[in-house]
Design an enzyme around this catalytic site. Structure first.
Site, short mmCIF file in Angstrom:
data_model
loop_
_atom_site.label_atom_id
_atom_site.label_comp_id
_atom_site.label_asym_id
_atom_site.label_seq_id
_atom_site.Cartn_x
_atom_site.Cartn_y
_atom_site.Cartn_z
N LYS A 1 1.05 -1.02 0.05
CA LYS A 1 -0.24 -0.51 -0.06
C LYS A 1 1.25 1.41 0.03
CE LYS A 1 -1.77 1.39 3.60
NZ LYS A 1 -1.57 3.14 3.67
N TYR B 1 -4.90 0.94 17.94
CA TYR B 1 -4.25 -0.49 17.13
C TYR B 1 -4.60 -1.11 17.75
CZ TYR B 1 0.36 2.57 14.76
OH TYR B 1 0.30 2.94 14.41
N ASP C 1 -3.40 4.26 -1.82
CA ASP C 1 -4.44 5.28 -0.47
C ASP C 1 -4.60 5.84 -0.79
OD1 ASP C 1 -6.03 5.08 1.55
OD2 ASP C 1 -3.73 4.39 2.97
N ARG C 2 -5.10 6.49 -1.68
CA ARG C 2 -5.48 8.01 -2.09
C ARG C 2 -7.08 8.68 -1.18
NH1 ARG C 2 -7.16 11.56 -2.79
NH2 ARG C 2 -6.96 12.92 -4.19
N LYS C 3 -7.56 7.36 -0.94
CA LYS C 3 -8.33 7.89 -0.48
C LYS C 3 -9.93 9.15 -0.78
CE LYS C 3 -7.30 6.64 4.41
NZ LYS C 3 -5.74 6.30 3.88
N HIS D 1 1.56 5.96 -0.41
CA HIS D 1 0.68 6.70 -0.33
C HIS D 1 1.52 7.97 -1.72
CE1 HIS D 1 -2.00 6.92 2.76
NE2 HIS D 1 -1.69 6.46 3.40
N GLY E 1 -17.73 12.64 -8.50
CA GLY E 1 -17.29 11.97 -9.76
C GLY E 1 -16.36 12.49 -10.83
N ASN E 2 -17.14 13.76 -11.30
CA ASN E 2 -16.14 14.42 -12.59
C ASN E 2 -14.84 14.97 -11.84
OD1 ASN E 2 -15.96 15.84 -15.25
ND2 ASN E 2 -15.91 17.34 -14.45
N THR E 3 -14.69 15.62 -10.77
CA THR E 3 -13.31 15.20 -10.17
C THR E 3 -11.87 14.05 -10.11
OG1 THR E 3 -14.13 17.74 -9.35
CG2 THR E 3 -11.67 16.67 -8.75
O1 S5P Z 1 -8.62 3.96 9.10
C1 S5P Z 1 -7.54 3.79 8.38
C2 S5P Z 1 -7.87 3.72 7.57
C3 S5P Z 1 -6.43 4.16 6.90
S1 S5P Z 1 -5.86 3.49 5.08
N1 S5P Z 1 -6.60 4.06 8.78
C4 S5P Z 1 -5.70 4.29 8.25
O2 S5P Z 1 -4.17 4.27 9.53
N2 S5P Z 1 -5.14 4.30 7.63
C5 S5P Z 1 -3.79 3.69 6.82
O3 S5P Z 1 -3.13 3.00 7.05
C6 S5P Z 1 -2.99 5.23 7.33
O4 S5P Z 1 -3.67 5.84 6.10
C7 S5P Z 1 -1.62 4.67 6.88
O5 S5P Z 1 -1.16 4.42 5.86
C8 S5P Z 1 -1.74 2.77 7.20
C9 S5P Z 1 -1.70 3.02 8.98
O6 S5P Z 1 -0.42 2.98 9.22
P1 S5P Z 1 0.57 2.27 10.68
O7 S5P Z 1 1.47 2.75 10.31
O8 S5P Z 1 -0.23 3.60 11.64
O9 S5P Z 1 0.69 1.30 10.37
#
Ligand code: S5P
Length: 260
Positions: A61, A212, A92-94, A63, A99-101
């Site tokens: 994944k 976490y 992971d562009r979120k 960024h 839609g158009n943008t």
């Molecule tokens: O709810 C979310 C969704 C995402 S995609 N929480 C997150 O932390 N993320 C992504 O997961 C976040 O942008 C980062 O790239 C990764 C978590 O990273 P870590 O270093 O905390 O494990």
């Protein structure tokens, strides 16, 4: 049918979705449900880590907008590593616009995400138009979309109603939406892929609101299919043995879940 008790291989065989099939097959073959979140900022670091850790992961994944020395050729080197080690690339562009943008953000600009990332994700806040816009670029390339249905950050604004409506949008758009970024498995109705970030074996938070769970909780209790791990691995003094540790923890939790 409770999909969380089925093996990845069984789910690969049953799904009509080619991307889901590919992902579950490679997970079963490589015995890994680990996605590495490679949030480092130089091309050299990313490519070196991807080459070393590639054998232990199912998804890498990115960024892409945090890379300081990005050039488009970097994406081609990453694709070569994805082929060499058999993993999928997830940008992971979120996305979160109309839609158009998002069409231009996904298909164009300097990143041209749709050309190299077979997986991307979006928020559903703007409504179904965002999915239509992304589909118009990504579907013909064989790409797939994950919807953000829950987040790992403390005090986030995702209500259960928002999550339910996001699940409904996924069910209506199964030709392109193949799963969720979530903290839990959200439905038994369909064979979606659940990817869960916020996974760490040694701490339960950071200083900026991240929270976490362990792989055991994410996969064994909450039903995740793929664990997303970032800093715990790439900031470790020995990222390879750390990735192996997370891979084994994620795989053991999955093996226990499917054998219960
Ligand atoms: O709810 C979310 C969704 C995402 S995609 N929480 C997150 O932390 N993320 C992504 O997961 C976040 O942008 C980062 O790239 C990764 C978590 O990273 P870590 O270093 O905390 O494990």
């Amino acid at each position: 049918m409770d999909y969380s008790k089925q093996t990845y291989q069984e789910r690969a065989e049953q799904t009509p979705n080619a991307l889901t099939k590919r992902l579950f097959s490679l997970m079963a073959e490589k015995k890994t449900n680990l996605c590495l979140s490679i949030d480092v900022t130089t091309v050299k670091e990313i490519l070196a880590l991807a080459d070393k850790l590639g054998p232990y992961i199912c998804v890498l994944k990115t960024h892409v907008d945090i890379i300081e020395d990005f050039t488009y050729s970097f994406t081609q080197s990453l694709l070569e590593l994805a082929i060499k080690h058999n993993f999928l690339i997830f940008e992971d562009r979120k996305f979160a616009d109309i839609g158009n943008t998002v069409k231009s953000q996904y298909g164009g600009g300097i990143y041209r995400i749709a050309d190299w990332a077979s997986i991307t994700n979006c928020h559903t806040l703007p409504g179904p138009g965002i999915i239509d816009g992304l589909r118009s670029i990504g579907k013909s390339r064989g790409n797939g979309l994950l919807l953000l249905a829950e987040m790992s950050s403390a005090d986030n604004l995702f209500s259960s109603e928002y999550t339910h409506k996001t699940v409904a949008l996924a069910l209506e758009n199964r030709d392109f939406v193949f799963g969720f970024i979530s903290q839990h498995k959200l439905t038994d109705k369909a064979d979606f892929v659940y990817m869960t970030p916020g996974v760490n074996l040694s701490t339960n938070s950071d200083s900026l609101g991240q929270t976490y769970n362990t792989p055991e909780t994410a996969v064994g209790v909450n039903g995740a299919d793929v664990i997303i791990v970032g800093r715990a691995i790439y900031n470790s003094p020995d990222p390879v043995s750390c990735a192996v540790k997370y891979r084994n923890a994620g795989w053991n939790a999955y093996s226990l879940r499917t054998s219960r």
